[in-house]
Design an enzyme around this catalytic site. Sequence first.
Site, PDB file in Angstrom:
ATOM      1  CD  GLU A  67      -8.975   8.035  -4.477  1.00 49.86           C
ATOM      2  OE1 GLU A  67      -9.540   8.968  -3.958  1.00 49.86           O
ATOM      3  OE2 GLU A  67      -8.729   6.822  -3.737  1.00 49.86           O
ATOM      4  CE  LYS A  84      -3.058   0.352 -42.893  1.00 50.60           C
ATOM      5  NZ  LYS A  84      -2.601   1.271 -41.725  1.00 50.60           N
TER       6      LYS A  84
END
Length: 320
Positions: free
Chosen positions: A43, A201
């Site tokens: 944290e 592609k």
Amino acid sequence: MLTETNPYKVFAGSKGEALALRVCQHLGCPLGKLNIARFADGEFAVSFEESVRGQSVYLVQSTCPNSDNLLELLLMIDAAKRASAYKVIAVVPYFGWARQDRKDKPRVSIGAKLVANMLQTAGADRVITVDLHADQIQGFFDIPVDHLYGANVLAKYVADLRLKNLIVASPDVGGSKRAAAFCKKMHDLIDQEVPMVICYKHRPDFNQVGEMRVLGDVKDKDVVIVDDMADTAGTLCKAAEVMKECGAHSVRAVVAHGIMSGNAASNIANSALEELVFTDSIPFDETRCSKVKVVSIADPIAETILAIQEHRSVSELNIH
């Protein structure tokens, strides 16, 4: 510059400090003092070490991996609002989760919209960002968004190379608009027409590139591939390989964001690319790859901040 009638301060998160220092150098102001305290369990807490009451606060932080950087930015925004800042402007050079901009299959999240909601809920009054993956993400916000483009600094770099047989390539059909805009910028800089080719592609899965073909002639050309990001760099490396097979004299790539995940640096080093150029929207150590060149986006961001503070048009700066 700082004035009593129009005060502002610039602060940076963990992933924005290097860029923020360059922005502050252009602005002629010091980087604000911010403390990020971390606890043993992971944290962390954010606190401003100087007053921001009644001031416009610019928070520079890219939301690049991992998600701690996004949460850090959200905490910075919240802290600034609770410290009575007049306006809080999130300067997000790289806006993460932008590839999740629509439902392309059932039962998926739209991550870009969620991040936009989080920034607004935290208290951001405005967002400055660079090269969103999709322009429509601006519409996910209900606050002003200044969308800058790295193509200006990248195009200048390419122009300075004085390539004899320049041709611009898009690595996929979706990037053709971006490549066309780059062609126009190159035309303005070198005063000659710059042709464009497109790669087709097929992507079988995330971060995987299958079949790729070149739509256009690149024989004996100096190819510059234009894209918005280099993640694993698989697409760029494959495109460079195909271009060389088609007879290209040289192939280099310019992208706005160098994410450079996993083995991207070694992929680039072992590829057919002459070099990969990207902005400093995300911190990158150039010693990791000799083919990488980083150019700064700090000046356009600084000019945007000044325009906002002085209530001038951002579009007139020619940085879009």
